[in-house]
Design a protein around this motif. Structure first.
Motif, PDB file in Angstrom:
ATOM      1  N   HIS A 241      51.828 -25.677 -27.971  1.00  0.00           N
ATOM      2  CA  HIS A 241      51.871 -24.420 -27.223  1.00  0.00           C
ATOM      3  C   HIS A 241      51.013 -23.334 -27.832  1.00  0.00           C
ATOM      4  O   HIS A 241      50.493 -22.477 -27.119  1.00  0.00           O
ATOM      5  CB  HIS A 241      53.318 -23.945 -27.091  1.00  0.00           C
ATOM      6  CG  HIS A 241      54.139 -24.911 -26.302  1.00  0.00           C
ATOM      7  ND1 HIS A 241      53.793 -25.290 -25.034  1.00  0.00           N
ATOM      8  CD2 HIS A 241      55.256 -25.590 -26.605  1.00  0.00           C
ATOM      9  CE1 HIS A 241      54.688 -26.150 -24.586  1.00  0.00           C
ATOM     10  NE2 HIS A 241      55.569 -26.357 -25.514  1.00  0.00           N
ATOM     11  N   THR A 242      50.867 -23.328 -29.144  1.00  0.00           N
ATOM     12  CA  THR A 242      49.876 -22.431 -29.755  1.00  0.00           C
ATOM     13  C   THR A 242      48.800 -23.319 -30.324  1.00  0.00           C
ATOM     14  O   THR A 242      49.077 -24.271 -31.036  1.00  0.00           O
ATOM     15  CB  THR A 242      50.481 -21.602 -30.895  1.00  0.00           C
ATOM     16  OG1 THR A 242      51.203 -22.487 -31.734  1.00  0.00           O
ATOM     17  CG2 THR A 242      51.379 -20.524 -30.371  1.00  0.00           C
ATOM     18  N   VAL A 243      47.575 -23.022 -30.000  1.00  0.00           N
ATOM     19  CA  VAL A 243      46.505 -23.945 -30.326  1.00  0.00           C
ATOM     20  C   VAL A 243      45.353 -23.155 -30.935  1.00  0.00           C
ATOM     21  O   VAL A 243      45.133 -21.990 -30.611  1.00  0.00           O
ATOM     22  CB  VAL A 243      46.094 -24.703 -29.045  1.00  0.00           C
ATOM     23  CG1 VAL A 243      45.434 -23.779 -28.067  1.00  0.00           C
ATOM     24  CG2 VAL A 243      45.210 -25.863 -29.360  1.00  0.00           C
ATOM     25  N   THR A 244      44.622 -23.804 -31.847  1.00  0.00           N
ATOM     26  CA  THR A 244      43.484 -23.127 -32.482  1.00  0.00           C
ATOM     27  C   THR A 244      42.214 -23.643 -31.840  1.00  0.00           C
ATOM     28  O   THR A 244      41.827 -24.791 -32.035  1.00  0.00           O
ATOM     29  CB  THR A 244      43.451 -23.472 -33.983  1.00  0.00           C
ATOM     30  OG1 THR A 244      44.756 -23.425 -34.492  1.00  0.00           O
ATOM     31  CG2 THR A 244      42.556 -22.507 -34.717  1.00  0.00           C
ATOM     32  N   VAL A 245      41.565 -22.806 -31.034  1.00  0.00           N
ATOM     33  CA  VAL A 245      40.368 -23.218 -30.318  1.00  0.00           C
ATOM     34  C   VAL A 245      39.174 -22.529 -30.933  1.00  0.00           C
ATOM     35  O   VAL A 245      39.123 -21.306 -30.999  1.00  0.00           O
ATOM     36  CB  VAL A 245      40.461 -22.815 -28.823  1.00  0.00           C
ATOM     37  CG1 VAL A 245      39.230 -23.261 -28.090  1.00  0.00           C
ATOM     38  CG2 VAL A 245      41.695 -23.413 -28.207  1.00  0.00           C
ATOM     39  N   ASN A 246      38.174 -23.327 -31.396  1.00  0.00           N
ATOM     40  CA  ASN A 246      36.968 -22.757 -32.002  1.00  0.00           C
ATOM     41  C   ASN A 246      37.304 -21.765 -33.104  1.00  0.00           C
ATOM     42  O   ASN A 246      36.642 -20.754 -33.276  1.00  0.00           O
ATOM     43  CB  ASN A 246      36.108 -22.045 -30.945  1.00  0.00           C
ATOM     44  CG  ASN A 246      35.477 -23.032 -29.998  1.00  0.00           C
ATOM     45  OD1 ASN A 246      35.336 -24.201 -30.318  1.00  0.00           O
ATOM     46  ND2 ASN A 246      35.113 -22.569 -28.831  1.00  0.00           N
ATOM     47  N   GLY A 247      38.390 -22.040 -33.818  1.00  0.00           N
ATOM     48  CA  GLY A 247      38.759 -21.185 -34.937  1.00  0.00           C
ATOM     49  C   GLY A 247      39.695 -20.046 -34.585  1.00  0.00           C
ATOM     50  O   GLY A 247      40.240 -19.392 -35.473  1.00  0.00           O
ATOM     51  N   LYS A 248      39.934 -19.805 -33.283  1.00  0.00           N
ATOM     52  CA  LYS A 248      40.809 -18.675 -32.919  1.00  0.00           C
ATOM     53  C   LYS A 248      42.160 -19.205 -32.470  1.00  0.00           C
ATOM     54  O   LYS A 248      42.239 -20.175 -31.729  1.00  0.00           O
ATOM     55  CB  LYS A 248      40.158 -17.910 -31.752  1.00  0.00           C
ATOM     56  CG  LYS A 248      40.045 -16.445 -32.010  1.00  0.00           C
ATOM     57  CD  LYS A 248      39.145 -15.697 -31.078  1.00  0.00           C
ATOM     58  CE  LYS A 248      39.318 -16.058 -29.633  1.00  0.00           C
ATOM     59  NZ  LYS A 248      38.793 -14.976 -28.775  1.00  0.00           N
TER      60      LYS A 248
END
Lengths: 326, 560
Positions: free
Chosen positions: A38-45
């Motif tokens: 549910h919380t994901v780190t996309v491209n470092g964010k």
């Protein structure tokens, strides 16, 4: 012969692939580090994930992971063979039994990839010369299955039962002109429970009425509605309270609510057993890795033991819809 | 008899694209030999093929003995007669019909299956159904445990007795390098990734499904194959059926081998291009098709083709033959077409360091336009990949159906592939990978040699780890499978429709995990069963593949 040599010299083919511009939007994928929960780190964010099909949140459930770990210790990762040649594990048989029991049908069959499920199921029954009525907004896997089957396709407007009835009536008048051919032409309607492209639900009770009136078989694709609709997550048949035997074939993939990989079809043995010899994605492809099957069994256990997660999901959906529509 | 000197001079006078001499000998073409002793064979191959082949290419398909063919047809005839008799009895309710039947409410619908379609299924397949779909309950390594099942009604239904037959020597699973293990570095790494990432992905590649693990995997695959770039997909079958349509379309020509796998055939059909089929591994047939295609153009309009794609496989799993890659590449360069190589069985299994059929022949991976393969067989995981130039992979990233609509690989599976690939390349610091590749090659040579000496008819190339042993008669299919199981050896038997109707066979898949003792045990049992069932048909008369007639207009065109 001299001319032939010249022709061969002169011919220039196109390049194998056209070049893709460097700033094509689909060229550079977003890189997700870590599990896409549910919380994901996309491209470092760090972001909140509204893009995955993880409807029941079972992707990082500890019980599912430990069931998969146990299976990994027992079976390793791959199955090294198709179902016919020493690729059938007891976990596959167990998963098929559990799915058939959960959906209250006679039999179920498992595929190792969600896309291949409906794309192999349709050509197993519908061949050249048969007629398929399909909704305009059908998903891509259904389109590929229809293309592979070489049947004649008739599209009806999305969720428009009047349009479908018109097509069926036209087909009936055609049949009366040529009754011999009509007696061997099979007819199918392919619809989805919850449409991937539009987010609507199909009007199943009317479809059942049309089925018996015009003698057409129904194939229902429940990838998005399995584990979402219905009081206990059994899908759209439970949502509308319809007898599951009225639907000839239900196909779904386990990659959405069950947070695993693969797909399954369920229905009566008369229908499902045929796919064991003529489903291309079943016979000619390696079987599902056992750790993913074990994860699916555990997810199914959780779905059966906690029926209130479906209420929670529905309440959240209604809240978001109301908030977005204003 | 052949005279090496003569063919050498003919060759130097007139080299042709596929390395074949214009001598016109019916016995010595493309390296086939007729009954020569082994020492002479080596010299003929190296001289004769003009340097295209750097090693001897020994492939043989022994002709079916006439008596055996006749008896096989008689066998099928008897079965068909009995089939009609039983159908008749079932229709008149003399015998109970045990098929599942249609619902009462739907009896007046158009029947879903035609009776004749299922004739083979009901009457022939049902009798020997217990040779397939055998359930196992342990890791599919060199030895496997099987769940025992019995049938009290002639294979219509099975019941599990609950007993487990332990330690069956597994000659059926595609476990070429022995990576199907339940303990070891690969499994530990996969367990760690599983606890961190979970089992599923729940999204497509272009959306949230592109994990950092996938990027790592693709760079590694590209390095392993020696290509610029690679892309991985969730299922090997789907890799073919979803990417061939992205590469070719209407107005293009696909030249596909006769015995290509169902996934290649499906991919070719879905693309909408015109398909023409050339005889299995027959370079003359392929060259003729290429010439005709360029000279005459598209069938009705005579316009030139947009592009030509040749579809071949590295190792053909039913024949055990290896593609004649040097000749195919020579043809491809001469006629400016593109090559799609499906290395499902050959990646990891051929070549001195396991890099596949390209390395086996000593060629450069840049000559193959699209290198496709699967991770299921040699790497003990699941999924497929495509490798090639950077433009190709970039194009596939944007246009492949799989990237847009289908889920990506599951993280623990990705980790298994990464670990096993590093092991084969030697990057994990040990020589385990190299040892396995060598063990597989030794096992292959030993096993094939012993079987040939015993007198069985074995198809295929000497270096291929897939060993088909011919059975021919329908009754022997079931008998072989059952007798071998009684002796604790699990084999795969195949009949119609996977093979031509009289060429049913048993297929052994060798593995680096098989020790010499296991192979010796298996060979002893095969010898016994061979004597019992009278399977030793070989009369050591090998037939060159090119002598099989191929007629001029042999292509079938399909335009959907």
């Amino acid at each position: 012969v001299q001319e032939k040599e010249e022709l061969i010299e002169e011919w220039q083919p196109e390049p194998l692939v056209p070049s893709v511009p460097k700033d094509h939007p689909a060229l550079n994928y977003n890189i997700v580090s870590g599990p896409p929960t549910h919380t994901v780190t996309v491209n470092g964010k760090k972001c909140i994930n509204f893009a995955s099909f993880n409807f029941l949140g079972l992707l990082d459930n500890e019980k599912v992971k430990s069931a998969a770990q146990a299976s990994l210790k027992k079976y390793g990762v791959g199955t090294c063979g198709p179902r016919g040649f020493y690729g059938t594990f007891d976990v596959h048989l167990e998963l098929e039994e559990r799915l058939a029991e959960f959906m209250r049908t006679e039999e179920a069959i498992i595929y190792s990839y969600g896309f291949a499920t409906i794309a192999s199921a349709i050509p197993a029954y519908s061949k050249r010369g048969d007629i398929v009525f399909v909704d305009e907004a059908a998903c891509f896997a259904i389109q590929k299955g229809l293309q592979a089957s070489r049947s004649s396709i008739k599209l009806f407007k999305h969720n428009d039962m009047a349009d479908l009835e018109r097509l069926l009536k036209e087909q009936e008048t055609e049949d009366q002109k040529n009754p011999r051919k009509a007696r061997v032409t099979r007819r199918f309607i392919v619809v989805e429970g919850l449409y991937m492209n539009t987010g609507d639900v199909c009007p199943l009770p009317e479809l059942i009425k049309l089925k018996y009136k015009y003698k057409v078989r129904i194939f229902l694709e429940e990838s998005l509605s399995f584990g979402v609709l219905g009081e206990r997550g059994r899908g759209i048949t439970e949502h509308f309270g319809i007898n599951i035997d009225d639907i000839d074939l239900i196909s779904a993939n386990m990659e959405n609510s069950l947070a695993s990989i693969g797909g399954f079809c369920c229905g009566r043995s008369f229908i499902i057993d045929h796919q064991r010899l003529s489903g291309q994605g079943y016979c000619f492809s390696a079987s599902l890795p056992p750790l993913l099957a074990a994860a699916a069994i555990e997810a199914l256990n959780i779905m059966e033991d906690n029926p209130d997660i479906f209420q929670t999901l529905r309440a959240k959906c209604e809240r978001i819809h109301k908030a977005l529509q204003g | 008899m052949e005279r090496p000197e003569r063919s050498a001079t003919a060759l130097s006078a007139q080299p042709r694209a596929n390395g074949c001499s214009g001598a016109g000998h019916s016995t010595l073409r493309n390296g086939y030999v007729r009954g020569l002793p082994a020492s002479d064979t080596q010299i003929n191959h190296v001289v004769h093929n003009g340097g295209l082949y750097k090693r001897p290419f020994n492939e043989a398909f022994e002709e079916t003995p006439m008596l055996v063919a006749v008896l096989t047809y008689v066998g099928y005839g008897v079965l068909t007669l009995f089939g009609y008799l039983r159908d008749f009895m079932r229709q008149w309710k003399i015998e109970k019909c045990q098929n599942a039947t249609e619902r009462e409410e739907q009896k007046d619908f158009v029947p879903l299956y035609q009776d004749f379609e299922n004739f083979y299924n009901r009457n022939l397949y049902m009798r020997i159904r217990d040779s397939w779909n055998r359930p196992i309950c342990s890791v599919p390594g060199a030895k496997v445990d099987m769940m025992e099942r019995v049938s009290h009604d002639y294979n219509w239904t099975f019941t599990y007795t609950g007993r487990v037959i332990k330690d069956i020597i597994n000659m059926g699973s595609y476990n070429y390098l022995g990576f199907a293990q339940k303990a070891g570095t690969c499994q530990e790494a996969a367990a760690k990734v599983l606890s961190q990432y979970g089992a599923g992905v729940c999204s497509t590649r272009q959306e949230m499904g592109n994990l950092d693990k996938h990027e790592e995997l693709e760079k590694l695959v590209a390095r392993f194959l020696g290509v610029e770039s690679a892309m991985a997909y969730g299922m090997g079958f789907a890799t073919n059926s979803m990417n061939i349509p992205a590469l070719v379309g209407k107005g293009c020509l696909i030249l596909s081998d006769e015995l290509n796998h169902a996934s290649l055939v499906l991919g070719a059909r879905l693309s909408g291009a015109t398909i023409r089929i050339f005889k299995h591994n027959n370079m003359q047939s392929l060259e003729k098709l290429l010439k005709d295609a360029i000279v005459y153009g598209q069938p009705r309009t005579r316009r030139p083709w947009k592009k030509i794609l040749i579809l071949v496989e590295g190792i053909y799993s039913m024949e055990g033959s290896i593609v004649r890659l040097p000749e195919v590449i020579a043809l491809k360069k001469k006629y400016k077409s593109y090559l799609y190589l499906d290395e499902a069985h050959s990646i990891g299994a051929l070549g001195p360091s396991g890099r596949g059929v390209v390395e086996y022949f000593g060629l450069s991976p840049e000559d193959v336009d699209v290198m496709m393969g699967t991770f299921t067989k040699s790497f003990g995981a699941a999924g497929g990949y495509i490798g090639g130039k950077k433009e190709l992979i970039d194009y596939l990233r944007t246009y492949s159906h799989s990237a847009v609509y289908a889920t990506s690989l599951s993280p623990p599976v990705v980790e298994q592939i990464i670990t096993s690939m590093k092991c084969i390349m030697g990057e994990d610091g040990t020589t385990v990978g190299k040892a396995r590749v060598q063990q597989l090659a030794e096992n292959t040579r030993y096993f094939r040699r012993r079987l040939k000496e015993m007198g069985f008819i074995i198809y295929g190339n000497e270096d291929s780890p897939v060993v088909p042993l011919m059975l021919y008669m329908p009754a022997k299919i079931g008998a072989f499978g059952r007798e071998m199981l009684k002796r604790n050896i699990g084999v795969v038997v195949v009949g119609f429709p996977a093979t031509p109707i009289i060429e049913s066979r048993a297929r052994f898949c060798l593995s680096a995990a098989h020790t010499k003792e296991m192979l010796d045990t298996a060979l002893k049992e095969i010898n016994e069963v061979g004597d019992l069932l009278q399977l030793k048909y070989s009369r050591h008369r090998l037939v060159p593949l090119l002598d099989r007639p191929f007629d001029e207009t042999t292509y079938e065109e399909t335009e959907d």
